[in-house]
Structure formats: C-alpha cells, structure tokens
Write an enzyme that holds these catalytic residues in place. Structure first.
Site, PDB file in Angstrom:
ATOM      1  N   LYS A 150      30.256  60.553   6.097  1.00  0.00           N
ATOM      2  CA  LYS A 150      31.206  61.274   5.254  1.00  0.00           C
ATOM      3  C   LYS A 150      32.068  62.222   6.064  1.00  0.00           C
ATOM      4  O   LYS A 150      33.275  62.317   5.852  1.00  0.00           O
ATOM      5  CB  LYS A 150      30.456  62.060   4.170  1.00  0.00           C
ATOM      6  CG  LYS A 150      31.366  62.749   3.157  1.00  0.00           C
ATOM      7  CD  LYS A 150      32.146  61.746   2.345  1.00  0.00           C
ATOM      8  CE  LYS A 150      32.959  62.402   1.253  1.00  0.00           C
ATOM      9  NZ  LYS A 150      33.825  61.441   0.556  1.00  0.00           N
ATOM     10  N   LYS A 191      39.635  50.900   1.623  1.00  0.00           N
ATOM     11  CA  LYS A 191      38.521  51.011   0.676  1.00  0.00           C
ATOM     12  C   LYS A 191      37.714  49.714   0.630  1.00  0.00           C
ATOM     13  O   LYS A 191      36.493  49.729   0.611  1.00  0.00           O
ATOM     14  CB  LYS A 191      39.035  51.345  -0.729  1.00  0.00           C
ATOM     15  CG  LYS A 191      39.412  52.764  -0.941  1.00  0.00           C
ATOM     16  CD  LYS A 191      38.201  53.683  -0.901  1.00  0.00           C
ATOM     17  CE  LYS A 191      38.593  55.095  -0.529  1.00  0.00           C
ATOM     18  NZ  LYS A 191      38.960  55.271   0.872  1.00  0.00           N
ATOM     19  N   HIS A 206      57.381  39.154   9.367  1.00  0.00           N
ATOM     20  CA  HIS A 206      57.280  39.491  10.786  1.00  0.00           C
ATOM     21  C   HIS A 206      55.871  39.268  11.332  1.00  0.00           C
ATOM     22  O   HIS A 206      55.508  39.840  12.368  1.00  0.00           O
ATOM     23  CB  HIS A 206      57.721  40.939  11.016  1.00  0.00           C
ATOM     24  CG  HIS A 206      59.152  41.176  10.699  1.00  0.00           C
ATOM     25  ND1 HIS A 206      60.186  40.921  11.577  1.00  0.00           N
ATOM     26  CD2 HIS A 206      59.752  41.611   9.560  1.00  0.00           C
ATOM     27  CE1 HIS A 206      61.335  41.205  11.017  1.00  0.00           C
ATOM     28  NE2 HIS A 206      61.110  41.629   9.781  1.00  0.00           N
ATOM     29  N   ASN A 251      23.031  67.332  15.333  1.00  0.00           N
ATOM     30  CA  ASN A 251      24.234  66.650  14.860  1.00  0.00           C
ATOM     31  C   ASN A 251      25.281  66.782  15.951  1.00  0.00           C
ATOM     32  O   ASN A 251      25.606  67.889  16.374  1.00  0.00           O
ATOM     33  CB  ASN A 251      24.740  67.277  13.566  1.00  0.00           C
ATOM     34  CG  ASN A 251      26.025  66.628  13.067  1.00  0.00           C
ATOM     35  OD1 ASN A 251      26.390  65.550  13.488  1.00  0.00           O
ATOM     36  ND2 ASN A 251      26.709  67.310  12.159  1.00  0.00           N
ATOM     37  N   GLY A 252      25.820  65.653  16.428  1.00  0.00           N
ATOM     38  CA  GLY A 252      26.844  65.720  17.454  1.00  0.00           C
ATOM     39  C   GLY A 252      26.513  64.840  18.639  1.00  0.00           C
ATOM     40  O   GLY A 252      25.697  63.920  18.546  1.00  0.00           O
ATOM     41  N   GLU A 285      45.525  52.149   1.940  1.00  0.00           N
ATOM     42  CA  GLU A 285      44.332  52.753   1.336  1.00  0.00           C
ATOM     43  C   GLU A 285      43.493  51.714   0.600  1.00  0.00           C
ATOM     44  O   GLU A 285      42.268  51.726   0.678  1.00  0.00           O
ATOM     45  CB  GLU A 285      44.746  53.877   0.380  1.00  0.00           C
ATOM     46  CG  GLU A 285      43.601  54.541  -0.378  1.00  0.00           C
ATOM     47  CD  GLU A 285      42.590  55.252   0.507  1.00  0.00           C
ATOM     48  OE1 GLU A 285      41.553  55.684  -0.026  1.00  0.00           O
ATOM     49  OE2 GLU A 285      42.808  55.364   1.729  1.00  0.00           O
ATOM     50  N   ARG A 333      26.470  62.172   3.687  1.00  0.00           N
ATOM     51  CA  ARG A 333      27.078  62.227   5.013  1.00  0.00           C
ATOM     52  C   ARG A 333      26.934  60.903   5.765  1.00  0.00           C
ATOM     53  O   ARG A 333      27.607  60.687   6.771  1.00  0.00           O
ATOM     54  CB  ARG A 333      26.432  63.359   5.824  1.00  0.00           C
ATOM     55  CG  ARG A 333      26.606  64.724   5.197  1.00  0.00           C
ATOM     56  CD  ARG A 333      25.739  65.761   5.880  1.00  0.00           C
ATOM     57  NE  ARG A 333      26.261  66.141   7.174  1.00  0.00           N
ATOM     58  CZ  ARG A 333      27.093  67.148   7.407  1.00  0.00           C
ATOM     59  NH1 ARG A 333      27.523  67.879   6.396  1.00  0.00           N
ATOM     60  NH2 ARG A 333      27.498  67.438   8.623  1.00  0.00           N
ATOM     61  N   CYS A 375      25.406  63.400  10.932  1.00  0.00           N
ATOM     62  CA  CYS A 375      23.983  63.681  10.721  1.00  0.00           C
ATOM     63  C   CYS A 375      23.801  64.913   9.845  1.00  0.00           C
ATOM     64  O   CYS A 375      24.647  65.799   9.812  1.00  0.00           O
ATOM     65  CB  CYS A 375      23.292  63.896  12.061  1.00  0.00           C
ATOM     66  SG  CYS A 375      23.520  62.536  13.222  1.00  0.00           S
ATOM     67  N   TRP A 425      22.689  59.513  11.884  1.00  0.00           N
ATOM     68  CA  TRP A 425      23.679  58.452  11.964  1.00  0.00           C
ATOM     69  C   TRP A 425      23.781  58.094  13.440  1.00  0.00           C
ATOM     70  O   TRP A 425      24.191  58.908  14.258  1.00  0.00           O
ATOM     71  CB  TRP A 425      25.011  58.934  11.419  1.00  0.00           C
ATOM     72  CG  TRP A 425      26.046  57.865  11.272  1.00  0.00           C
ATOM     73  CD1 TRP A 425      26.122  56.906  10.305  1.00  0.00           C
ATOM     74  CD2 TRP A 425      27.173  57.638  12.133  1.00  0.00           C
ATOM     75  NE1 TRP A 425      27.223  56.111  10.507  1.00  0.00           N
ATOM     76  CE2 TRP A 425      27.892  56.534  11.614  1.00  0.00           C
ATOM     77  CE3 TRP A 425      27.654  58.273  13.283  1.00  0.00           C
ATOM     78  CZ2 TRP A 425      29.053  56.051  12.210  1.00  0.00           C
ATOM     79  CZ3 TRP A 425      28.799  57.787  13.885  1.00  0.00           C
ATOM     80  CH2 TRP A 425      29.486  56.685  13.345  1.00  0.00           C
ATOM     81  N   GLU A 445      35.665  49.365   3.774  1.00  0.00           N
ATOM     82  CA  GLU A 445      34.605  50.363   3.887  1.00  0.00           C
ATOM     83  C   GLU A 445      33.351  49.982   3.111  1.00  0.00           C
ATOM     84  O   GLU A 445      32.236  50.162   3.603  1.00  0.00           O
ATOM     85  CB  GLU A 445      35.111  51.722   3.371  1.00  0.00           C
ATOM     86  CG  GLU A 445      36.021  52.462   4.328  1.00  0.00           C
ATOM     87  CD  GLU A 445      36.472  53.791   3.749  1.00  0.00           C
ATOM     88  OE1 GLU A 445      36.458  54.784   4.487  1.00  0.00           O
ATOM     89  OE2 GLU A 445      36.846  53.841   2.550  1.00  0.00           O
TER      90      GLU A 445
END
Length: 606
Positions: A601, A482, A501, A98-99, A478, A27, A2, A74, A485
């Site tokens: 973020k 990406k 496997h 925030n939190g 990665e 963020r 947030c 958020w 996301e």
C-alpha cells in the site's frame, strides 16, 4: 510496505500484536512473525503467508509475555519463507524492520569475519548482529543500539528487543514512518497511527533520524546527533470504524461504494456551497505562478495527469507531471517561480518525497495532496491539501484516487479564477458542477450489474487494451493499472490517437478493448477509433453517456451508459465503472482483491 508493531504492555502481548498486525494487512505482506521477552529470554514465532498461519503457530506454541514486537513482511531481500520472516534474532537481539539496509553486504562480510553466523537471506539480519556485537563488546543497550544506527545506510524503520531488558523497546525511523503511542501504563510503537489505534489515540511521530527507548513510563527520544529531544504528542481520532467491511465482500468493493460520500467530504473542504466559490486553503498566489510541477507515483501520478488537463484548460497555467522516480534522478531544469505539488495517498512514498525535497532545495514553494495529514510529506511542505477520504485499506487505490482528482478539480477552478481566466459567474457554475459529482458517481456505481456480466468474459482474456482521449486517456491508464494490479491480466492504457502508431497491432478477436468516451468534443474521434478496432475483430466495451450511446457506431459488444455530466467532472464520474470492472474480473479469477501479490500500500523505500 512492511508493518511494525511493538508493545510494552501490562497484559499478554501476543494477541494484541496480532490484532495490530491485522490492521496493517492493507500495507501488503507475504509473511509475518512476533517475538517476545519470555522471562528475559527472547522467543519468536514466524510463518510465511497470511496472518492465519501465524495465528495457528501461536495456538500450538503460545508466547506468554507482556513485551513484544510484531511484523508483516513484504519481501525485498530473500524469498518469502519462514527463515526470512521477521523478527530476526542474533544472540540477545531481536529486530523487525521496514525498509532497505543498502550497505548490508559490506556489514555482513565484516560481521562474518568476526565469526558471526547468519541464518537468513535478508538485509535486516545484519542489524540484529550489529547490535548484538556491540553488546558483546561491552556497550550498554542504548549505546549498542545507537552505535549500530551510525553504521547503517538506507531507508529504514526499526523496532528492537534486547534479551534481559524485559520492559524496553528500542526504535528508530530514517525514512519510513514510525510512531510512538502513549497508553495508560503501557507504551506502543507502530508503523502508523492505525497500528496502535486499538490501544491509544495519543501519538508521537518520530522525525527522520530520531531513535527512542520506550518503557512503561514513556519514551526517551533522541535526534540523529544523540541529543535528547521533545516531540509533540497528538490526539488522533479513532479509525476503527473504517476497518470493517460491513456487508461488502472486500474492502476494495466497500471503498468503491464509499466514493460518493468520500468525494462529497473532499469537495466540501475546497468549495463553499452557499456562495458557489472555491475555498482552497494555503494562500497560494496562483496569478504569480509561471508553472506547476507535479510529482507522484502510480495512481497518484495518473490523478496528477488529470490535474494537468484541468489546470491547463481552465487556468491557462502550464503544468508538468512526472513520475517521481524518474524526476529525482534526471536533474530536471526547474525554477523557483514554479509550485511543486507532491501527490501521495500515504504522504510517505519514498520517490515522491525525494522529488519534493529536490524541488524545495531549488527554492520552489511546495504543496502536498495527501490523505495522511500527519505524514512526512504533509509536515515538510508549505501547504497541505488533504484529500479527506479516510484510511484506504484495499491496496489498489479507489476512493483515494477520486478524492485526489476532486482536489485537483477544485484547484483548477480556484487557479482559473485567481488568474482571471474565468469570471465569478463561471466560477459559480463550475463549483455547482463539481458539487454534482457525488450524486453522479453514485449513479455511475449503479452500472455494477452490467459490469459484473462483462467481467465474466474479460476474466478469460490474456490482454486488455484501454483507450481514451483527453482526460479519458489518463483514465485509460488508471483502468489498465487497476486490472493489472488485482486480476494479474496484462493490460495497457493508451491515448486513442496513438492507436494507429502501434497499439492497433494488438487488436484481434481475443482482445477486449475498453473505450472510454463521454459525449464531448473528443467523441467523434473516439467513435472513429472504435470503428477501426471493430473492423479488426476487436471486442469493444464502450463506456459512454446517454448522448454517446445514441451516436455510437453499431457493433460494440457491450455499451455501458454512465450518467451525463459536464466535462469538468467526467474523470470522476467515469472512474467507478473501470474500478468495478477490475474488481469483478479479479473476483471472477479468485484473486486476493485487497492484498494483491507483490504489491504494498505504501512504498516507503525505492
């Protein structure tokens, strides 16, 4: 996570609150709101969705006051609706947060027993009720605020208005960062320096447990015990320029294209191009270390895995890399003779910070590879290794990733030299190779048109598989991350040797397979994996270099040829194609590239 902004100003607050909230969009958020003291009475405006919705509300119902607070939320507790959007108001108190308030259910039940009525599903609302109840019980505003803080458990940053206190903001930080900005007859509170950047470059960083009373004249700061304290005011360089996309459609696109310059800036801080020697700051005695423990999350974790490959290969120094959220809870066996390295773009990642503190409590020397040099992590470690890439606005990390890998590469060379595993001539060769990487990254970015064409087909897929060996197996992770996301396509990254496997069961004619295989000593094995995939109908996108393209088995749907490079820097050079692929697939699907759903973020709480 947030975003918070508070203004005790000399002009109308609402437009400035919106200006700051736009700087905090990176963020991640799903609703937004503002509150202000209008003639001593609290008023608020809120809206779900993007800031444009809040701006429309303010255009219809303006808020005209000089003191106010704003928030981008958020969602954690409660759906992203208007009723759950911040600020929350109870009686005379408005709060943004925030939190997470971990004991909110207990506090809520206690307050409801006193007859207080809640109007949201959030944990945050208990703070407003708690402070307001203290006011009703006869406490003065500062006491009501500080007394409420003593009841809270969790990680939080708070900014509070109290009706009637028309030129005062109360603020605190316990975990997530919060800064105080000093203007000319004005004061500001924000989640970071970027939030208050439009108004001032004079910044005070609150420490964990601090709370503050901010008015036009300045800020009174108190520590967790209630004692008045002084915190240094720092001059922070303006970051306004990085907030512009220029000719690019999205910040992520711009940041991918910024990587040659960004990596050049990073590398210049860790090597001397004139002497071709490493120049790593911090005075770490690499020769005396028994091992290195890297803790990180998300993309930073993957950069750490690449760092492990490089440090172990070149410096013969054992490296453990662990996801910080697992490390902090499993009671790992570690020794003071190891070096703990925390990796975090923001320097505020809650799990990584907790894992770092665990290592420090065991007597380990500590270092941080961070972008934010004034962050909590940077302030708490023995050595800071900045990545120097500048603020990264796109939620999905790109230039911060390659900057982190650049730092880890320089550390590997420095450690190898200090431990006697390479001589001065080999150090000079490796430094010169590293100095070539910005140019080669720029060449790799020139694959964009080929990537764009491939993205049209991959955008139709339900699942995508990424394969690689050695450092390319980390880069496969990665690439998959990406794609997940920002395009919301399910993707998995695997070490190619694991194909038989289990993952080979996923291969069919509808599943694109991205194989990362520069022409190195892994290439023959990677080519064999490529043949296995194609034999089962897999649609292969083969990303290699010119020699790899010559020796690749026939039958790949697409072969993309990145520039040839030394294995030392292949993770850097091969990064741009996988980033561009995720970007163009997301664009093709019409996704919100810079602010993907459900993501933030900076993850400053668990």
């Amino acid at each position: 996570m947030c975003g918070i902004i508070g203004i005790v100003g000399s002009s109308e607050a609402a437009p400035r609150l919106i200006e700051s909230l736009k700087r905090l969009e990176y963020r991640g958020y799903d609703s937004a709101g503002v509150a202000a003291q209008v003639n001593g009475v609290l008023e608020r405006r809120r809206a779900p969705g993007k800031l444009a919705n809040l701006e429309a509300v303010l255009a219809a119902e303006p808020l005209r006051a000089d003191t106010g607070i704003g928030h981008t939320r958020w969602a954690t507790h409660g759906a992203p609706t208007e009723r759950n959007a911040h600020p929350h108001i109870a009686g005379r108190v408005a709060v943004v947060h925030n939190g997470i308030i971990e004991n909110f259910a207990e506090l809520k039940a206690e307050l409801q027993a006193k007859g207080r009525v809640f109007s949201s599903d959030t944990d945050t609302e208990v703070v407003a009720h708690l402070v307001d109840q203290n006011l009703m019980d006869g406490m003065e505003p500062l006491e009501a605020f500080s007394s409420a803080l003593k009841r809270l458990s969790g990680a939080y940053a708070l900014c509070v208005l109290i009706g009637g206190e028309t030129e005062i903001i109360f603020a605190t930080r316990n975990g997530p960062p919060l800064v105080v900005g000093y203007g000319d007859g004005e004061m500001f509170v924000g989640s970071d320096a970027l939030a208050v950047g439009p108004f001032t470059n004079r910044i005070l960083y609150l420490e964990d447990g601090d709370y503050a009373m901010v008015d036009h004249k300045g800020a009174a700061i108190f520590d967790a015990s209630g004692a008045a304290v002084d915190r240094p005011i720092k001059i922070v360089a303006s970051s306004a320029a990085v907030m512009e996309k220029g000719n690019y459609r999205h910040f992520m696109e711009k940041e991918i294209h910024d990587q040659p310059e960004g990596c050049q800036r990073t590398i210049a801080a860790y090597v001397d191009p004139l002497t071709a020697k490493t120049a790593v700051p911090g005075g770490i005695d690499w020769a005396s270390l028994e091992r290195v423990q890297i803790v990180a999350c998300g993309t930073s974790y993957i950069a750490g895995v690449i760092g492990k490959y490089l440090i172990e290969k070149y410096a013969d120094l054992p490296v453990d890399v662990e996801i910080a959220s697992e490390f902090r809870y499993r009671e790992p066996s570690i020794r003071a003779s190891a070096l703990a390295i925390a990796m975090s773009q923001s320097g505020e990642t809650a799990d990584t910070l907790a894992a770092l503190r665990y290592c420090q409590a065991k007597g380990m020397k500590s270092a941080a590879v961070v972008n934010a040099t004034e962050s909590t992590m940077a302030r708490e470690v023995d050595v800071v290794w900045p990545i120097h890439c500048g603020p990264e606005i796109g939620v999905a990390s790109t230039k911060a990733f390659t900057a982190q890998v650049s730092v880890m590469t320089a550390l590997a060379i420095a450690a190898a030299r200090a431990r006697g595993r390479i001589d001065a001539a080999e150090e000079a060769r490796l430094v010169r190779v590293l100095l070539e990487s910005p140019r080669l990254i720029a060449e790799s970015i020139q694959l964009e048109e080929a990537v764009r064409a491939v993205a049209v087909e991959i955008a139709k897929a339900r699942d995508v598989l990424y394969l690689g060996r050695g450092p390319m197996s980390a880069l496969a992770l990665e690439g998959a991350l990406k794609l997940k996301e920002i395009s919301y396509i399910h993707a998995e990254g695997y070490a190619a040797g694991e194909l038989k496997h289990g993952p080979i069961a996923l291969v069919d004619e509808k599943t694109p397979i991205i194989i990362l295989a520069p022409f190195d000593h892994y290439f023959e094995k990677s080519a064999s994996n490529m043949s296995e995939v194609m034999a089962r109908g897999g649609q292969v996108v083969f990303i290699t270099d010119p020699d790899g393209a010559k020796h690749a088995p026939a039958g790949a749907r697409v072969v993309m040829t990145a520039p040839s490079c030394d294995p030392l820097i292949s993770p850097l050079v091969m990064s741009a194609p996988i980033q561009l692929l995720a970007y163009h697939v997301a664009v093709q699907k019409g996704a919100d590239v810079d602010q993907p759903r459900n993501l933030a973020k900076s993850v400053t709480v668990e």
